[in-house]
Design an enzyme around this catalytic site. Structure first.
Site, mmCIF file in Angstrom:
data_model
loop_
_atom_site.group_PDB
_atom_site.id
_atom_site.type_symbol
_atom_site.label_atom_id
_atom_site.label_comp_id
_atom_site.label_asym_id
_atom_site.label_seq_id
_atom_site.Cartn_x
_atom_site.Cartn_y
_atom_site.Cartn_z
ATOM 1 N N CYS A 167 0.809 -1.231 0.000
ATOM 2 C CA CYS A 167 0.000 0.000 0.000
ATOM 3 C C CYS A 167 0.840 1.278 0.000
ATOM 4 O O CYS A 167 0.484 2.265 -0.641
ATOM 5 C CB CYS A 167 -0.988 0.004 1.160
ATOM 6 N N ASP A 362 -7.576 5.411 -2.085
ATOM 7 C CA ASP A 362 -7.271 4.213 -1.310
ATOM 8 C C ASP A 362 -6.681 3.120 -2.196
ATOM 9 O O ASP A 362 -7.339 2.670 -3.139
ATOM 10 C CB ASP A 362 -8.559 3.714 -0.640
ATOM 11 N N HIS A 364 -6.098 0.064 -1.256
ATOM 12 C CA HIS A 364 -6.461 -1.256 -0.740
ATOM 13 C C HIS A 364 -7.624 -1.858 -1.526
ATOM 14 O O HIS A 364 -8.697 -2.160 -0.994
ATOM 15 C CB HIS A 364 -6.818 -1.157 0.744
#
Length: 473
Positions: A167, A362, A364
């Site tokens: 990430c 994001d 993820h």
């Protein structure tokens, strides 16, 4: 990161989550979950950690053959349910996330651009205003980098996915991609609604493909990070990530790579005294910036486009409240590239603020690898963008972070220094970083006029309190 449930393939255009202008607002750290929520949280996180694993961690082929066909079918069925849009929405609600529309009419500062939310009539919702629509278009034009699966193994490892560990790498790719967008297409650029696309835009995406042939791939980033003992499968912190980009850029120059293989701008890591080994606020030295630009151009020019990265640690478990307004103010700089940050253990790309909330992209989300060619002007680039606007309380971000800025030329750099010096002067002795002409010259913040204590100062107003919050990078 491993403790964060991953959304899988939610970027499809028919997903109910991809509603233009929708906002996902996550509750702050002060909101406690009920025991029931914690129980469900454990179940859901465990379920996702079982199915969203990278291929190299799977059971060997021999053991797979021993598993019955019936069990394979059951596993596949459960995986489809757990990764479905309905289950994701249930998960977000159970884990304490809230999905709602913002009711704030405050200005939005997004990567150096201000969007004023002006209501045309009292009954109008802010998200339906012209200002919010313009912000939404800008947000969805930023390049999104997420977990990918199915790429060629990284180096000598067996890793063909960066799920659960990449990430920070992906967040940094987003920040650098934004620098390249501004560098080549300008800040006003917006992604066209349909192909053919701008060649420069496609070439930027190609640079971030998941193979060694792509200049800024996760493969090449990890190769550059070997000097920091980083390897596939390990998590990277903000400081090491910044140094990795610096190493990658410098290696291309030292090897006399052709121009199309070079990092297109100089990279300056703004660190503290003696490279941060004594802690303290980082110092941007103008003479150092000039030298780095000259080296980048191989002494052919006095100045060059410059990427500034400022790694910081602003507290222990959370950001010291006195730094929050300063962090928010950096999004007002025209040179702003956002922040590598997020919640503890889960890096995201922070891109803007409104009131006490910060907007972010994001990484993820698990998506199949897509490698786009330089000439693929008709390519499907939907997996590199997101229309779901998410925000979290600024106070909830991890204190370990890195701020990015892009200066196109010397005038732009001078403007940045002026803004940064003014921000340091208003910090009540606790600046994010300072500006100085030379290494042995007084720091600009020390000669600036004093200001009354700001309302955001911590309760303990000891002069040494700010120094205690700085940790070794």
């Amino acid at each position: 990161m491993k403790n964060i449930p991953d959304r899988t393939d939610t970027n499809s255009t028919d997903s109910p989550d991809r509603i233009c202008g929708s906002i996902r607002s996550e509750t702050g750290p002060s909101n406690r979950k009920s025991p029931k929520s914690s129980l469900w949280s454990g179940f859901l996180v465990s379920a996702f950690s079982v199915f969203d694993t990278h291929s190299e961690s799977r059971i060997s082929h021999k053991k797979n053959l021993e598993t019955s066909t019936g069990n394979h079918g059951w596993t596949a069925a459960v995986k489809r349910v757990m990764n479905g849009g309905s289950m994701r929405r249930i998960q977000e609600r159970v884990l304490g996330y809230k999905t709602n529309n913002s009711n704030s009419v405050s200005d939005i500062w997004f990567l150096g651009v201000c969007y004023k939310i002006c209501l045309e009539e009292p009954s109008q919702e802010p998200v339906h205003s012209t200002g919010y629509a313009a912000f939404s278009e800008d947000f969805s034009s930023r390049i999104l980098m997420t977990y990918r699966k199915g790429f060629v193994s990284i180096g000598d490892s067996k890793y063909t996915s960066d799920v659960n560990w990449g990430c920070m790498l992906r967040s940094s790719q987003m920040l650098v991609a934004q620098a390249l967008l501004v560098h080549r297409l300008g800040r006003p650029w917006r992604k066209p609604s349909h192909p053919p696309f701008d060649r420069a835009y496609i070439e930027i995406l190609q640079m971030f493909g998941d193979s060694e042939d792509s200049l800024f791939s996760i493969h090449n980033l990890l190769k550059a990070a070997e000097s920091y003992a980083l390897a596939p499968g390990s998590w990277v912190g903000p400081y090491a990530m910044c140094r990795t980009w610096e190493t990658l850029a410098r290696s291309k120059i030292e090897k006399n790579e052709p121009e199309d293989k070079l990092f297109p701008m100089a990279v300056y890591i703004v660190s503290g005294d003696e490279d941060g080994e004594r802690g303290g606020a980082p110092v941007l030295c103008i003479e150092d910036a000039s030298r780095i630009c000259s080296e980048f151009s191989r002494n052919q020019a006095d100045w060059s486009p410059l990427l500034l990265l400022v790694p910081l640690v602003l507290g222990l478990d959370k950001v010291n409240p006195r730094y929050l307004p300063l962090l928010a103010a950096t999004f007002t700089f025209p040179q702003s590239l956002g922040i590598l940050g997020g919640r503890p253990g889960a890096s995201t790309y922070l891109v803007g603020v409104q009131d006490d909330k910060v907007f972010y992209l994001d990484p993820h989300e698990v998506q199949q690898t897509v490698n786009i060619g330089k000439d693929s002007l008709e390519a499907d680039t939907s997996s590199y963008h997101c229309n779901v606007i998410r925000q979290i309380p600024l106070e909830s971000i991890d204190p370990s972070l890195a701020i990015g800025f892009y200066c196109r030329d010397k005038d732009d750099f001078d403007d940045f220094c002026s803004r940064a010096s003014e921000l340091a002067a208003e910090s009540n002795g606790a600046p994010l970083f300072t500006i100085t002409q030379a290494r042995n010259s007084p720091k600009s913040s020390s000669t600036s006029r004093t200001h009354e204590a700001d309302s955001f100062d911590a309760a303990d107003d000891d002069e040494d309190a700010a120094k205690d919050d700085w940790q070794l990078l």
